[in-house]
Write a protein that holds these residues in place. Structure first.
Motif, PDB file in Angstrom:
ATOM      1  N   VAL A 235       0.863  -1.178   0.000  1.00 22.62           N
ATOM      2  CA  VAL A 235       0.000   0.000   0.000  1.00 22.62           C
ATOM      3  C   VAL A 235       0.898   1.225   0.000  1.00 22.62           C
ATOM      4  O   VAL A 235       1.719   1.398   0.912  1.00 22.62           O
ATOM      5  CB  VAL A 235      -0.944   0.030   1.221  1.00 22.62           C
ATOM      6  N   ASP A 236       0.784   2.035  -1.032  1.00 28.57           N
ATOM      7  CA  ASP A 236       1.528   3.288  -1.133  1.00 28.57           C
ATOM      8  C   ASP A 236       0.671   4.375  -0.503  1.00 28.57           C
ATOM      9  O   ASP A 236      -0.340   4.792  -1.066  1.00 28.57           O
ATOM     10  CB  ASP A 236       1.817   3.608  -2.607  1.00 28.57           C
ATOM     11  N   THR A 237       1.070   4.833   0.683  1.00 33.47           N
ATOM     12  CA  THR A 237       0.242   5.773   1.436  1.00 33.47           C
ATOM     13  C   THR A 237       0.267   7.180   0.855  1.00 33.47           C
ATOM     14  O   THR A 237      -0.618   7.984   1.150  1.00 33.47           O
ATOM     15  CB  THR A 237       0.691   5.829   2.906  1.00 33.47           C
ATOM     16  N   GLU A 238       1.288   7.490   0.057  1.00 29.79           N
ATOM     17  CA  GLU A 238       1.350   8.813  -0.555  1.00 29.79           C
ATOM     18  C   GLU A 238       0.543   8.870  -1.848  1.00 29.79           C
ATOM     19  O   GLU A 238      -0.119   9.864  -2.141  1.00 29.79           O
ATOM     20  CB  GLU A 238       2.805   9.206  -0.825  1.00 29.79           C
ATOM     21  N   ARG A 239       0.600   7.808  -2.625  1.00 26.41           N
ATOM     22  CA  ARG A 239      -0.127   7.759  -3.899  1.00 26.41           C
ATOM     23  C   ARG A 239      -1.541   7.202  -3.738  1.00 26.41           C
ATOM     24  O   ARG A 239      -2.318   7.205  -4.686  1.00 26.41           O
ATOM     25  CB  ARG A 239       0.637   6.892  -4.906  1.00 26.41           C
ATOM     26  N   HIS A 240      -1.844   6.670  -2.547  1.00 32.14           N
ATOM     27  CA  HIS A 240      -3.151   6.041  -2.299  1.00 32.14           C
ATOM     28  C   HIS A 240      -3.396   4.908  -3.308  1.00 32.14           C
ATOM     29  O   HIS A 240      -4.432   4.843  -3.972  1.00 32.14           O
ATOM     30  CB  HIS A 240      -4.274   7.075  -2.358  1.00 32.14           C
ATOM     31  N   GLU A 241      -2.415   4.007  -3.378  1.00 29.04           N
ATOM     32  CA  GLU A 241      -2.495   2.880  -4.308  1.00 29.04           C
ATOM     33  C   GLU A 241      -2.220   1.579  -3.564  1.00 29.04           C
ATOM     34  O   GLU A 241      -1.450   1.545  -2.605  1.00 29.04           O
ATOM     35  CB  GLU A 241      -1.479   3.031  -5.437  1.00 29.04           C
ATOM     36  N   ALA A 242      -2.838   0.498  -4.053  1.00 36.54           N
ATOM     37  CA  ALA A 242      -2.585  -0.834  -3.506  1.00 36.54           C
ATOM     38  C   ALA A 242      -2.144  -1.752  -4.638  1.00 36.54           C
ATOM     39  O   ALA A 242      -2.576  -1.601  -5.787  1.00 36.54           O
ATOM     40  CB  ALA A 242      -3.842  -1.393  -2.829  1.00 36.54           C
ATOM     41  N   ARG A 243      -1.269  -2.718  -4.304  1.00 36.98           N
ATOM     42  CA  ARG A 243      -0.795  -3.674  -5.303  1.00 36.98           C
ATOM     43  C   ARG A 243      -0.675  -5.055  -4.672  1.00 36.98           C
ATOM     44  O   ARG A 243      -0.431  -5.190  -3.478  1.00 36.98           O
ATOM     45  CB  ARG A 243       0.563  -3.237  -5.863  1.00 36.98           C
ATOM     46  N   TYR A 244      -0.814  -6.078  -5.527  1.00 35.94           N
ATOM     47  CA  TYR A 244      -0.586  -7.457  -5.110  1.00 35.94           C
ATOM     48  C   TYR A 244       0.301  -8.101  -6.160  1.00 35.94           C
ATOM     49  O   TYR A 244      -0.067  -8.152  -7.340  1.00 35.94           O
ATOM     50  CB  TYR A 244      -1.904  -8.226  -4.984  1.00 35.94           C
ATOM     51  N   LEU A 245       1.492  -8.546  -5.743  1.00 40.86           N
ATOM     52  CA  LEU A 245       2.480  -9.076  -6.685  1.00 40.86           C
ATOM     53  C   LEU A 245       2.725  -8.093  -7.829  1.00 40.86           C
ATOM     54  O   LEU A 245       2.874  -8.483  -8.988  1.00 40.86           O
ATOM     55  CB  LEU A 245       2.030 -10.435  -7.229  1.00 40.86           C
ATOM     56  N   GLY A 246       2.714  -6.814  -7.490  1.00 38.75           N
ATOM     57  CA  GLY A 246       2.959  -5.781  -8.487  1.00 38.75           C
ATOM     58  C   GLY A 246       1.758  -5.374  -9.300  1.00 38.75           C
ATOM     59  O   GLY A 246       1.806  -4.385 -10.035  1.00 38.75           O
TER      60      GLY A 246
END
Length: 231
Positions: free
Chosen positions: A143-154
């Motif tokens: 979870v990128d807290t600055e970009r407000h993004e989530a990823r799983y295995l990229g």
């Protein structure tokens, strides 16, 4: 610039109340009376939040939510004259961020709008030093807290601001079981309008979205709460 709120309700009196209450707080407001007009208005300009009645002509609010969620994470606050729990759950599971039952206090509605906007744009609240990082990671989950993004295995996973708050709270404490109350406190330190029932609904949505890309990040600890899967 003032935030732009889209109000969607087929009752003229309620639209007038919402227009007055929100404009008084300094928001720019567009008001429409049916679901089809709502979809068109959302596509025609930048909207920061949608106040959306469930029972609408042309397209009902649930269908409007489906269409908006196909390409946007704009916060959605549902309004409904129906107080049944199943209706609230359906609205939240479709991607709504909050649900307010009619009749409602304009002051409460404004408070909920403020909370949703803060949740979307505010910097992440302080976290323990050991977890303080722009990107929170646990195994294949990020979870990128600055970009407000989530990823799983990229792979990107599109989560609403509410869902990111819940997942981020779990990532801050890997290996720890958090009760619903603790999740509410950690994910929404600045928002006391979230309920434990709402937490359950958002956890289900997070799981469903991660399963699409082959993940299942959250485990239920029955009678206690939730933790990261495998932690």
């Amino acid at each position: 610039m003032s935030k732009h709120i889209l109000v969607v309700d087929d009752e003229a009196r309620i639209r007038e109340v919402l227009l007055y209450a929100l404009q008084k707080e300094g928001y720019a407001v567009t008001a429409v009376a049916d679901g089809r007009a709502a979809v068109e208005a959302a596509g025609a300009s930048t909207v920061d939040l949608v106040v959306l009645d469930v029972m609408l002509p042309e397209l009902d609010g649930l269908e409007v939510c489906r269409r908006l969620r196909a390409g946007s994470r704009t916060p959605i606050l549902f309004l409904s004259a129906r107080a049944d729990e199943v209706d609230r759950i359906v609205g939240l599971e479709l991607g709504g961020d909050d649900y307010l039952t009619k009749p409602f206090s304009p002051r409460e509605l404004v408070a909920r709008v403020r909370a949703l906007l803060r949740r979307t744009e505010a910097p992440p609240p302080p976290v323990p030093a050991e977890a303080r990082a722009a990107v929170l990671r646990h195994g294949p989950i990020e979870v990128d807290t600055e970009r407000h993004e989530a990823r799983y295995l990229g792979q990107p996973v599109s989560l609403t601001a509410t869902e990111l708050g819940v997942l981020g709270a779990l990532l801050e404490r890997p290996g720890v079981v958090l009760s619903r109350g603790q999740l509410m406190q950690r994910a929404y330190r600045y928002d006391n309008l979230i309920t434990e029932r709402t937490i359950d609904t958002h956890v289900r949505r997070i799981r469903a979205k991660f399963r699409v890309v082959g993940g299942d990040p959250i485990a239920t600890v029955h009678g206690v709460g939730y933790k990261l899967q495998g932690a």
